[in-house]
Design an enzyme around this catalytic site. Structure first.
Site, PDB file in Angstrom:
ATOM      1  N   GLY A 129      29.449  42.552  39.215  1.00 11.20           N
ATOM      2  CA  GLY A 129      30.692  43.224  39.459  1.00 11.20           C
ATOM      3  C   GLY A 129      30.365  44.856  39.043  1.00 11.20           C
ATOM      4  O   GLY A 129      29.258  45.244  38.946  1.00 11.20           O
ATOM      5  N   LEU A 130      31.326  45.558  39.300  1.00 14.88           N
ATOM      6  CA  LEU A 130      31.342  47.015  39.386  1.00 14.88           C
ATOM      7  C   LEU A 130      31.089  47.341  37.827  1.00 14.88           C
ATOM      8  O   LEU A 130      31.287  46.593  36.934  1.00 14.88           O
ATOM      9  CB  LEU A 130      32.555  47.816  39.767  1.00 14.88           C
ATOM     10  CG  LEU A 130      32.954  47.694  40.986  1.00 14.88           C
ATOM     11  CD1 LEU A 130      34.367  48.046  41.302  1.00 14.88           C
ATOM     12  CD2 LEU A 130      31.926  48.164  41.798  1.00 14.88           C
ATOM     13  N   SER A 131      30.436  48.598  37.662  1.00 19.01           N
ATOM     14  CA  SER A 131      30.429  49.268  36.367  1.00 19.01           C
ATOM     15  C   SER A 131      31.775  49.033  35.750  1.00 19.01           C
ATOM     16  O   SER A 131      32.627  49.678  35.979  1.00 19.01           O
ATOM     17  CB  SER A 131      29.761  50.558  36.339  1.00 19.01           C
ATOM     18  OG  SER A 131      29.737  51.166  35.075  1.00 19.01           O
ATOM     19  N   GLY A 132      31.815  48.673  34.356  1.00 13.95           N
ATOM     20  CA  GLY A 132      32.939  48.684  33.513  1.00 13.95           C
ATOM     21  C   GLY A 132      33.972  47.543  33.883  1.00 13.95           C
ATOM     22  O   GLY A 132      35.134  47.501  33.502  1.00 13.95           O
ATOM     23  N   ALA A 133      33.568  46.466  34.644  1.00 11.13           N
ATOM     24  CA  ALA A 133      34.425  45.653  34.992  1.00 11.13           C
ATOM     25  C   ALA A 133      34.544  44.367  33.921  1.00 11.13           C
ATOM     26  O   ALA A 133      35.504  43.527  33.882  1.00 11.13           O
ATOM     27  CB  ALA A 133      33.462  44.742  36.198  1.00 11.13           C
ATOM     28  N   GLY A 134      33.501  44.366  32.901  1.00 13.11           N
ATOM     29  CA  GLY A 134      33.714  43.635  31.828  1.00 13.11           C
ATOM     30  C   GLY A 134      32.572  42.714  31.823  1.00 13.11           C
ATOM     31  O   GLY A 134      32.763  41.813  30.982  1.00 13.11           O
ATOM     32  N   LYS A 135      31.557  42.737  32.539  1.00 14.09           N
ATOM     33  CA  LYS A 135      30.447  41.867  32.474  1.00 14.09           C
ATOM     34  C   LYS A 135      29.765  41.685  31.133  1.00 14.09           C
ATOM     35  O   LYS A 135      29.668  40.530  30.558  1.00 14.09           O
ATOM     36  CB  LYS A 135      29.552  42.227  33.517  1.00 14.09           C
ATOM     37  CG  LYS A 135      29.970  42.423  34.959  1.00 14.09           C
ATOM     38  CD  LYS A 135      28.698  42.766  35.976  1.00 14.09           C
ATOM     39  CE  LYS A 135      28.301  44.271  35.603  1.00 14.09           C
ATOM     40  NZ  LYS A 135      29.381  45.426  35.616  1.00 14.09           N
ATOM     41  N   THR A 136      29.321  42.824  30.611  1.00 10.92           N
ATOM     42  CA  THR A 136      28.701  42.696  29.347  1.00 10.92           C
ATOM     43  C   THR A 136      29.833  42.165  28.205  1.00 10.92           C
ATOM     44  O   THR A 136      29.213  41.331  27.351  1.00 10.92           O
ATOM     45  CB  THR A 136      27.909  43.888  28.880  1.00 10.92           C
ATOM     46  OG1 THR A 136      27.043  44.482  29.768  1.00 10.92           O
ATOM     47  CG2 THR A 136      27.143  43.889  27.462  1.00 10.92           C
ATOM     48  N   SER A 172      24.040  44.654  39.935  1.00 10.90           N
ATOM     49  CA  SER A 172      23.414  43.668  41.237  1.00 10.90           C
ATOM     50  C   SER A 172      24.242  43.877  42.377  1.00 10.90           C
ATOM     51  O   SER A 172      24.883  42.675  42.737  1.00 10.90           O
ATOM     52  CB  SER A 172      23.051  42.165  40.776  1.00 10.90           C
ATOM     53  OG  SER A 172      24.259  41.647  40.025  1.00 10.90           O
TER      54      SER A 172
END
Length: 391
Positions: free
Chosen positions: A67-74, A141
């Site tokens: 997902g985009l940067s800041g999407a909440g992945k981490t 990615s």
């Protein structure tokens, strides 16, 4: 090599020093290794599961958050890591920035280096998964081709791989902008930033989509865990959920018609109450009446095992007569009737002889006494998708 400290040993034999090639100035100058043969170890995944898996289960897999940067992945992957570790299930979160501070610190954000970054991480995740650990990889990615390459790396190794699309709108990501990167990208201070002046290719068929901009972290965590449970990676006991056995509204009429065609067994009021308990999920993780191994474990240890351990001191079984046993021999499903009304279907039944207990019965006395009046018990086979359903 730096000068040798007196009394210390070199990490490499001195005779090798003259054979080492100079470090290439760029990756393109590096030569591909040849004459390499993969060496298979002696420890099976089943054995690793016995050593580090909860309940002797091999949990190894990779969950790939894109997902985009800041999407909440981490945020999501680290929350899942914490949750699973608290449950005694080995997991490890691989974060994009963290990996670039070590393993991939020599890579830029060019298209080529981004692909190499993901390839390396994919190989690392595969090693974690092969070791019986749930690898939680959170990487932008942005390209479909490299994500598919990582999936193939796992498929070739016969390891489960799940692509999770953290679908958070660009506007929401920009509002969050915890690292201030969007602001810099908009100001032209950062070039090639995904979502601003670099393309993000959304997954076409992800294994799961989570709306991190709408749902809470806890809700997203449970959604991912339910995917892993459905795919057989996690036991149901790992979820903060109850297992209801009611038939869904859209299937109710079809199941009622099916019940009319199946052989049936009449049950008592006490049996009906246990059907209600099971159907409402009060006996989670049970999928229906106990099979013999579950009953014995309940009686002797007061627990159930479903990849984890759940306290269960009260036996929940369905006593049947010898006549019913003969009628149900070899059937794959049958109907439970109470006062002439169909109330539930038992699927994949297991019929076993009940060995009467002697002495004090302790807790659950009423249920045990009811069971002791019958020589036979009927249960369901663990692992079926719908062992018992009530309507």
């Amino acid at each position: 090599f730096p000068p040798q400290v007196a009394g210390a040993r070199s990490s490499l034999p001195l005779r090798m020093a003259t054979n080492l090639s100079p470090t290439p100035r760029s990756r393109s100058e590096a030569k591909v290794a040849t004459n390499v043969v993969f060496q298979k170890g002696h420890v099976s995944r089943h054995k690793r599961g016995q050593v580090i898996g909860t309940g002797g289960i091999f949990h190894g897999c990779t969950v790939w958050f894109t997902g985009l940067s800041g999407a909440g992945k981490t945020t999501l992957s680290f929350a899942i890591e914490e949750y699973l570790c608290n449950k005694g299930i080995p997991a490890y979160g691989l974060d994009g920035d963290n990996v670039r501070t070590g393993l991939n610190q020599n890579l830029s954000f060019s298209h080529t280096d981004r692909e190499e970054n993901i390839r390396r991480v994919g190989e690392v995740a595969k090693l974690f998964a092969d070791g019986g650990i749930i690898a939680l990889a959170s990487f932008i990615s942005p390209y479909k081709s490299i994500r598919e390459r990582v999936r193939k790396i796992h498929q070739d190794a016969d390891l489960p791989f799940f692509e999770v699309f953290v679908d958070t709108p660009l506007e929401t990501c920009e509002k969050r902008d915890a690292k201030g990167l969007y602001k810099k990208a908009r100001a032209g201070l950062i070039h090639g930033f995904t979502g601003i002046d670099s393309t993000y290719e959304e997954p076409e068929n992800p294994d799961l989509v989570v709306k991190a901009g709408e749902a809470s972290v806890a809700e997203c965590v449970q959604k991912v865990l339910k995917l892993l449970e459905k795919k057989g990676v996690l036991p149901f006991s790992a979820l903060d959920d109850v297992r209801e056995l009611f038939v869904s509204e859209d299937e109710a009429e079809m199941v009622k018609e099916e019940a009319k065609m199946l052989p049936s067994v009449s049950i008592t009021k006490l049996d009906l109450q246990w059907v209600q308990v099971l159907s409402e999920g009060w006996a989670t993780p049970l999928r229906g009446f106990m099979r013999e191994k579950e009953l014995l474990r309940c009686l002797h240890f007061g627990t159930l095992t479903d990849g984890g351990t759940t306290n269960q001191s009260v036996p929940i079984v369905l006593p049947i007569s010898g006549e019913d046993r003969t009628k149900l021999e070899g059937v794959e499903a049958f109907t439970l009737k109470y006062e002439g009304k169909n109330v539930a279907i038992m699927r994949n039944p297991e019929i076993y002889e009940h060995k009467r207990r002697r002495g004090a019965v302790g807790n659950g006395e009423r249920a045990i006494r009811a069971t002791l009046t019958s020589k036979w018990c009927s249960s369901r086979e663990t692992g079926s998708s719908a062992e018992s359903s009530m309507f």
